[in-house]
Every structure is written in structure tokens, then in C-alpha cells.
Write a protein that holds these residues in place. Structure first.
Motif, PDB file in Angstrom:
ATOM      1  N   GLY A 100      10.047  85.274  22.162  1.00 30.99           N
ATOM      2  CA  GLY A 100      10.787  84.035  22.367  1.00 30.99           C
ATOM      3  C   GLY A 100      10.172  82.837  21.663  1.00 30.99           C
ATOM      4  N   ARG A 101       9.078  83.053  20.913  1.00 33.28           N
ATOM      5  CA  ARG A 101       8.395  81.957  20.223  1.00 33.28           C
ATOM      6  C   ARG A 101       8.193  82.315  18.755  1.00 33.28           C
ATOM      7  NH1 ARG A 101       9.737  80.292  24.407  1.00 33.28           N
ATOM      8  NH2 ARG A 101       8.522  79.253  26.035  1.00 33.28           N
ATOM      9  N   ARG A 102       7.955  81.299  17.910  1.00 32.30           N
ATOM     10  CA  ARG A 102       7.661  81.489  16.494  1.00 32.30           C
ATOM     11  C   ARG A 102       6.721  80.380  16.049  1.00 32.30           C
ATOM     12  NH1 ARG A 102      11.932  83.157  18.206  1.00 32.30           N
ATOM     13  NH2 ARG A 102      12.664  81.049  18.649  1.00 32.30           N
TER      14      ARG A 102
ATOM     15  N   THR B 114      13.500  84.035   9.231  1.00 32.91           N
ATOM     16  CA  THR B 114      12.773  82.785   8.977  1.00 32.91           C
ATOM     17  C   THR B 114      13.711  81.583   8.987  1.00 32.91           C
ATOM     18  OG1 THR B 114      12.990  82.966   6.560  1.00 32.91           O
ATOM     19  CG2 THR B 114      11.077  84.025   7.578  1.00 32.91           C
ATOM     20  N   GLU B 115      15.025  81.836   8.838  1.00 32.67           N
ATOM     21  CA  GLU B 115      16.035  80.774   8.882  1.00 32.67           C
ATOM     22  C   GLU B 115      16.773  80.755  10.215  1.00 32.67           C
ATOM     23  OE1 GLU B 115      18.610  81.591   5.615  1.00 32.67           O
ATOM     24  OE2 GLU B 115      17.050  81.332   4.093  1.00 32.67           O
ATOM     25  N   GLY B 116      16.330  81.575  11.165  1.00 31.02           N
ATOM     26  CA  GLY B 116      17.006  81.639  12.453  1.00 31.02           C
ATOM     27  C   GLY B 116      18.293  82.435  12.412  1.00 31.02           C
ATOM     28  N   ILE B 117      18.385  83.378  11.464  1.00 31.62           N
ATOM     29  CA  ILE B 117      19.584  84.202  11.301  1.00 31.62           C
ATOM     30  C   ILE B 117      19.205  85.677  11.439  1.00 31.62           C
ATOM     31  CG2 ILE B 117      21.405  84.936   9.701  1.00 31.62           C
ATOM     32  CD1 ILE B 117      21.811  82.108  10.671  1.00 31.62           C
TER      33      ILE B 117
ATOM     34  N   SER C 157      15.800  90.883  22.278  1.00 32.52           N
ATOM     35  CA  SER C 157      14.867  90.773  23.395  1.00 32.52           C
ATOM     36  C   SER C 157      13.563  90.138  22.951  1.00 32.52           C
ATOM     37  CB  SER C 157      14.609  92.165  23.986  1.00 32.52           C
ATOM     38  OG  SER C 157      13.631  92.104  25.002  1.00 32.52           O
ATOM     39  N   ARG C 158      13.088  90.552  21.788  1.00 35.78           N
ATOM     40  CA  ARG C 158      11.833  90.016  21.255  1.00 35.78           C
ATOM     41  C   ARG C 158      12.003  88.550  20.840  1.00 35.78           C
ATOM     42  NH1 ARG C 158      10.455  93.860  17.019  1.00 35.78           N
ATOM     43  NH2 ARG C 158       9.289  95.063  18.558  1.00 35.78           N
ATOM     44  N   TYR C 159      13.123  88.244  20.189  1.00 33.03           N
ATOM     45  CA  TYR C 159      13.338  86.897  19.654  1.00 33.03           C
ATOM     46  C   TYR C 159      13.504  85.868  20.769  1.00 33.03           C
ATOM     47  CZ  TYR C 159      14.883  83.402  16.242  1.00 33.03           C
ATOM     48  OH  TYR C 159      14.974  82.283  15.451  1.00 33.03           O
TER      49      TYR C 159
ATOM     50  N   LYS D 293      19.888  80.441  16.562  1.00 35.09           N
ATOM     51  CA  LYS D 293      19.682  79.123  17.156  1.00 35.09           C
ATOM     52  C   LYS D 293      20.620  78.915  18.338  1.00 35.09           C
ATOM     53  CE  LYS D 293      18.129  77.280  12.726  1.00 35.09           C
ATOM     54  NZ  LYS D 293      18.416  76.374  11.590  1.00 35.09           N
ATOM     55  N   ASP D 294      21.636  79.800  18.439  1.00 31.76           N
ATOM     56  CA  ASP D 294      22.509  79.784  19.607  1.00 31.76           C
ATOM     57  C   ASP D 294      21.804  80.465  20.777  1.00 31.76           C
ATOM     58  OD1 ASP D 294      24.575  78.555  18.183  1.00 31.76           O
ATOM     59  OD2 ASP D 294      25.372  80.480  17.486  1.00 31.76           O
ATOM     60  N   SER D 295      22.389  80.399  21.948  1.00 35.21           N
ATOM     61  CA  SER D 295      21.808  81.033  23.128  1.00 35.21           C
ATOM     62  C   SER D 295      21.960  82.547  23.045  1.00 35.21           C
ATOM     63  CB  SER D 295      22.494  80.519  24.397  1.00 35.21           C
ATOM     64  OG  SER D 295      23.856  80.951  24.425  1.00 35.21           O
TER      65      SER D 295
END
Length: 393
Positions: A194-196, A320-323, A339-341, A364-366
Motif C-alpha cells: 500500500g506504499r511506494r 511507476t505512473e500509477g497505472i 492486494s500488494r499495491y 490512483k483510484d480506490s
């Protein structure tokens, strides 16, 4: 899940079952968790079996008694030598695993199972120590943090960590750790699910570190090389330096580069790992063989086998672009990445697991919106409770 463990009472009962071995090599975290829930009285034993299978690769073939004896003598010598080294270093954990493996091997060899001992005994003590440190790190929850010796520094999600030439660490313009206060040779960056985070090294190299990853790097790069160790996923833009190559160490392979852009996916709990080259040139060392990659090529490994092929690199680096770019992945693969993201457990019925999807998800969406988009293709329902999501018909 068609695994019957009701009569199994020890590790060898599991590893002598070819159906179980075939299943465990492909099983996802969700399936392993279901197995432990189905057999709560065997939970501890199942966890030991998983550790054993992690260190020992097993395949069933017929071999001669002479070959068995020769292989066993060779392996036994390596085990004893390694265990003596570990005792000197007072590292009990790996010694225990090796001893357990040796006990099982004696039984398994007698039933004509050939064991390929996959713990890399040729690793230097220093590298083995680094991998042992990574194994001990918990990445299931929490905040991004830098561990330096006895100190822990919390970093905000998606912040950029900057390493100065002196070894100081900054976040933005704020000093987080001064080199003089770091009493250890190596630092560990922990990026929970859930973090980067992003890390800019003193040599100009930039690393994007994905969710559920653990990265070890030196306080100051060495005189002859620049080395980092990763369990997880990292995208690197390496600053060129022909006199000081950059190395990425994982449990399954090693990447050497002088200056380039590439992605390394090396989660220890994933059956497949990869190196994907965007620009420049890299060499991947695996199974004592060097594999040189050209742009738009991927090195993909799994189950002690690997292949090099031409790929579209964007799906591998789009995170890396949230996609999340999808090109026919199964729902089970997608759920593991989601689950990891997002850092949340997702449970689902196995009958949905093989459904395949193409397109892209905006991370970037829920998580709920990502699942909603998936359900438009293959209808399913999902509910969220107690920080977990359950997918049903």
C-alpha cells in the motif's frame, strides 16, 4: 483447492506427495492461507513445509543408486561446511533450515526423488547475511521507513529520499539522517504493502520502489562497484559510470549494468521474477549463465528455468505512473498485485481466478473502483469488511 493433508503428520509426508509439490509451486498467498485455515491443527507444520520448499527445489525423476550416493555425499559436505560457517557467525535460523532439509533429504533420496538444493551455497557470507535481513523484515503494513542500525526513520508515502555524497539522507529539504549518526554499513528501506517511495542515490541513480518491497544499499557506494539488494520490485535509471558498474542482487539472479533504464521484479513470494530493459544494456547472471538483454527484451525466471524474449515494456513499468496495464493476466494474478499495491487482503472463489483481462486500471483510484471496473468485464460482487475484501458471485 484439491489438496488433502488430513493424514500428513511431518514434512516428508508433504514433499513425497507429487500433487502437493505441483500445487505449492504455483499456489498464491490466498490459496496457502486457505489451506492453513482449512487445517488449523496443521498450521505450524504447513508453515514449516513452505519454508522447506522455499529453500529446496524438488522434482521427481528416476536416478541410479550410485548417482544418489554421489549427489548425497556432495550435498552433505556442502551442508556441513555451510552450517559450520553459520555457527561461527551465530546465525541459527538458516542453520536450522539446512539441518531440517538434510534430515528430509536422507528420506527423500531413498524413494528415488532427486533433490536440487536451491539455497545458493556459493553466496558470500555478506550477501547471505543481507538476504537473511530481508527475510526478517515485515512489509504487511505500516509506513515507509529507513532502518539504519538501531534507528528507524518514518518517511511519508510516495516521498523522495535523497542520499548526499557524504551519506546524509534528505526528504525534500529536510534532513532525516546525518551520515555521522549512521552506525552501520548498510541501510534498509522498507516499503510496506500500500506504499511506494523514490530514492535518489549519491551517484545520480534514481530508484522507484514498489509496494511490498525491501531494499538494502550501502551507506556509501564502494570504490569498484555500486550494489543494492532487493526483495520486491524496483525501477532504476542508473547513472553511467564505466569504472564502477551497478549491480542489483536478488535471490534468484544478479543484474549488472553500466548505465541504463530497467525494471526488476523479484518478490520472493512470487513464482515468476523478471528483468525488463527499457534503454541501454544489462547482463543478467542466473544459474552461472550470463544473459545480455537489449532494449524491449525481458528475462523471465521461474522454477529454476528462465527465458529471454521481446516484450512491450510498458505493462512492466506502468506502475511507476500509477497505472496497471493488463494484457491477458488472470484475475488471481491481478488480485495479488492489487492486494500488494493497496495493502489490503482480497479473498475470492477459485472459479474466478482464471478469468483473464485486458486494458488498464488507474491505481490512483480506490480499490473499490478498480474492482468495479474489473466486474464490468466478468460480473462479480465484492464486499469490504475488517480491512479485507471478499469477492463472490
Amino acid at each position: 483447492m484439491n489438496i488433502d493433508c488430513s493424514t500428513y503428520n511431518c514434512i516428508e509426508d508433504f514433499v513425497l506427495d507429487s500433487n502437493f509439490l505441483s500445487w505449492i509451486n504455483k499456489a498464491h498467498d490466498n490459496e496457502i492461507m486457505q489451506l492453513k485455515m482449512f487445517y488449523p491443527d496443521k498450521k505450524e507444520l504447513i508453515e514449516k513445509v513452505i519454508i522447506f520448499c522455499k529453500y529446496v527445489n524438488i522434482e521427481q525423476v528416476e536416478v541410479s543408486t550410485k548417482q544418489i550416493n554421489e549427489d548425497w555425499k556432495k550435498l552433505y559436505s556442502e551442508i556441513i561446511a555451510r552450517e559450520q560457517q553459520e555457527k561461527k557467525r551465530k546465525k541459527r535460523k538458516l542453520g536450522y533450515i539446512i539441518s531440517a532439509a538434510a534430515a528430509c533429504l536422507a528420506i527423500i533420496f531413498s524413494t528415488y526423488l532427486y533433490i536440487n538444493y536451491s539455497t545458493n551455497l556459493s553466496l558470500t557470507d555478506e550477501k547471505q547475511s543481507l538476504f537473511s535481513k530481508l527475510d526478517e523484515v515485515d512489509i504487511t503494513s505500516g509506513e515507509v521507513q529507513i532502518v539504519a542500525g538501531g534507528s528507524q526513520t518514518i518517511i511519508g508515502n510516495e516521498e523522495t529520499i535523497i542520499q548526499t555524497e557524504k551519506g546524509d539522507l534528505l526528504v525534500g529539504n529536510e534532513s532525516k539522517l546525518e551520515s555521522s549518526s549512521i552506525d552501520t554499513e548498510y541501510l534498509t528501506v522498507i516499503v510496506p504493502k500500500g506504499r511506494r517511495t523514490t530514492l535518489k542515490f549519491s551517484d545520480g541513480t534514481t530508484a522507484w520502489v514498489n509496494s511490498g518491497s525491501k531494499l538494502i544499499y550501502p551507506k556509501v557506494f564502494g570504490e569498484k562497484s555500486r550494489d543494492v539488494t532487493i526483495d520486491g520490485e524496483i525501477y532504476l535509471e542508473v547513472s553511467p559510470n564505466k569504472d564502477k558498474p551497478f549491480y542489483v542482487h536478488t535471490k534468484g539472479f544478479e543484474v549488472e549494468v553500466l548505465g541504463t533504464k530497467f525494471n526488476v521484479n523479484a518478490y520472493s513470494d512470487d513464482p515468476k521474477n523478471s528483468v525488463v530493459l527499457v534503454e541501454g544494456s544489462v547482463e543478467v547472471l542466473a544459474n552461472n549463465t550470463k544473459n545480455r538483454l537489449e532494449p524491449n527484451q525481458a528475462f523471465i525466471s521461474g522454477s529454476n528455468l528462465y527465458t529471454v524474449k521481446t516484450v512491450d515494456v510498458y505493462p512492466y513499468i506502468s506502475w511507476t505512473e500509477g497505472i496497471m496495464k493488463l494484457g491477458g493476466e488472470s484475475l488471481s494474478e491481478i488480485i495479488k498485485r492489487l492486494s500488494r499495491y493497496y495493502g489490503i487482503e482480497i479473498y475470492y472463489n477459485e472459479k474466478f481466478g482464471m478469468e483473464r483481462y485486458a486494458g488498464k486500471l488507474n491505481m490512483k483510484d480506490s480499490i473499490e473502483y478498480a474492482l468495479y471496473n474489473l466486474s464490468l468485464s466478468t460480473p462479480f460482487k465484492y464486499t469490504k469488511r475488517d480491512n479485507a475484501i471478499y469477492i463472490t458471485q
